[in-house]
Design a protein around this motif. Structure first.
Motif, mmCIF file in Angstrom:
data_model
loop_
_atom_site.group_PDB
_atom_site.id
_atom_site.type_symbol
_atom_site.label_atom_id
_atom_site.label_comp_id
_atom_site.label_asym_id
_atom_site.label_seq_id
_atom_site.Cartn_x
_atom_site.Cartn_y
_atom_site.Cartn_z
ATOM 1 N N GLU A 61 33.716 41.932 32.698
ATOM 2 C CA GLU A 61 32.702 41.094 33.354
ATOM 3 C C GLU A 61 33.072 39.631 33.188
ATOM 4 O OE1 GLU A 61 30.119 42.244 35.133
ATOM 5 O OE2 GLU A 61 30.872 44.268 34.758
ATOM 6 N N TYR A 62 33.038 38.903 34.286
ATOM 7 C CA TYR A 62 33.346 37.476 34.265
ATOM 8 C C TYR A 62 32.060 36.677 34.260
ATOM 9 C CZ TYR A 62 37.956 39.099 35.442
ATOM 10 O OH TYR A 62 39.159 39.736 35.422
ATOM 11 N N ASP A 80 38.240 47.210 41.003
ATOM 12 C CA ASP A 80 37.752 46.325 42.060
ATOM 13 C C ASP A 80 37.423 44.949 41.510
ATOM 14 O OD1 ASP A 80 37.883 48.423 43.824
ATOM 15 O OD2 ASP A 80 35.812 49.037 43.476
ATOM 16 N N ASN A 81 37.519 43.964 42.369
ATOM 17 C CA ASN A 81 37.066 42.599 42.096
ATOM 18 C C ASN A 81 37.695 41.962 40.862
ATOM 19 O OD1 ASN A 81 35.337 42.746 44.336
ATOM 20 N ND2 ASN A 81 33.806 43.806 43.098
ATOM 21 N N GLU A 82 38.992 42.028 40.786
ATOM 22 C CA GLU A 82 39.714 41.374 39.689
ATOM 23 C C GLU A 82 40.162 39.988 40.133
ATOM 24 O OE1 GLU A 82 39.974 42.519 36.557
ATOM 25 O OE2 GLU A 82 38.667 44.066 37.346
ATOM 26 N N TRP A 83 40.356 39.111 39.161
ATOM 27 C CA TRP A 83 40.803 37.745 39.430
ATOM 28 C C TRP A 83 42.233 37.574 38.969
ATOM 29 C CZ3 TRP A 83 37.904 34.016 41.857
ATOM 30 C CH2 TRP A 83 36.560 34.310 42.050
ATOM 31 N N GLU A 111 42.041 33.455 42.423
ATOM 32 C CA GLU A 111 41.786 34.221 43.635
ATOM 33 C C GLU A 111 41.211 35.568 43.241
ATOM 34 O OE1 GLU A 111 44.196 35.326 47.634
ATOM 35 O OE2 GLU A 111 45.258 35.609 45.748
ATOM 36 N N LYS A 112 40.148 35.960 43.915
ATOM 37 C CA LYS A 112 39.530 37.250 43.646
ATOM 38 C C LYS A 112 40.217 38.306 44.499
ATOM 39 C CE LYS A 112 35.030 39.273 42.962
ATOM 40 N NZ LYS A 112 33.589 39.048 43.033
ATOM 41 N N PRO A 137 40.416 42.075 46.090
ATOM 42 C CA PRO A 137 39.500 43.165 46.428
ATOM 43 C C PRO A 137 39.771 44.405 45.570
ATOM 44 C CG PRO A 137 41.092 42.833 48.177
ATOM 45 C CD PRO A 137 41.298 41.739 47.193
ATOM 46 N N GLU A 138 41.043 44.613 45.246
ATOM 47 C CA GLU A 138 41.415 45.757 44.427
ATOM 48 C C GLU A 138 42.763 45.488 43.773
ATOM 49 O OE1 GLU A 138 40.509 50.344 45.028
ATOM 50 O OE2 GLU A 138 41.927 49.579 46.492
#
Length: 133
Positions: free
Chosen positions: A131-132, A53-56, A25-26, A28-29
Motif C-alpha cells: 500500500e502506498y 496491479d497498480n505498481e509504481w 509512473e503507475k 496497470p500491471e
C-alpha cells in the motif's frame, strides 16, 4: 535578505520534489518473481511469476518502488521453511513473457553454479500488494 534566501531555498526544494514526482509512473500491471539462496545451502528457492496491479516504478531507471518490501515478504516465507539467513532478490517485467524469460535465465545461471532449484508454487506463496501513501 534572509527572507529572500529562505524563499529561494524553499522553492528550489519544491522543484526537486516535483521533479521526483514526475519520474514516477503507475503501471496497470507488473509481473514479479523472487529468488532466494543461502550461503549454507545448495538449494535456490524461486517463486513463480505473479501478476500485481497498480505498481509504481521509476520511469528514468526502471526500478520498481517497494521492491525491498516484496523481497522481505519472500525472505520471511523462506525463513519459515527453515532456511537461515536467506539472500533474496526480486525481479519484474511489464509483460508476462518477458518475466518468464528472465526467470528461465536466472534458473539456468543458478543451475550452472551448482544450485538445486526448488520452485515455490503460487498456492504456497504469493506477493501481497504494498500500500502506498
Amino acid at each position: 535578505m534572509k527572507k529572500i534566501l529562505f524563499i529561494i531555498t524553499v522553492l528550489m526544494c519544491m522543484g526537486g520534489l516535483n521533479a521526483n514526482a514526475q519520474k514516477m509512473e503507475k503501471l496497470p500491471e507488473a509481473y514479479l518473481f523472487s529468488m532466494a539462496t543461502s550461503l549454507t545451502d545448495s538449494v535456490a528457492y524461486v517463486s513463480e511469476v505473479i501478476a500485481l496491479d497498480n505498481e509504481w516504478h521509476n520511469k528514468v531507471n526502471g526500478i520498481l518502488y517497494s521492491r525491498d518490501e516484496y523481497s522481505t515478504q519472500f525472505r520471511n516465507y523462506i525463513e519459515k521453511q527453515g532456511v537461515s539467513h536467506p539472500m533474496t532478490a526480486v525481479s519484474f517485467a511489464l509483460k508476462r513473457e518477458k518475466a518468464e524469460k528472465k526467470l528461465l535465465k536466472m534458473k539456468t545461471k543458478l543451475q550452472k553454479k551448482g544450485y538445486l532449484i526448488k520452485v515455490v508454487p503460487r498456492t504456497e506463496f504469493a506477493f501481497k500488494a504494498v500500500e502506498y501513501i
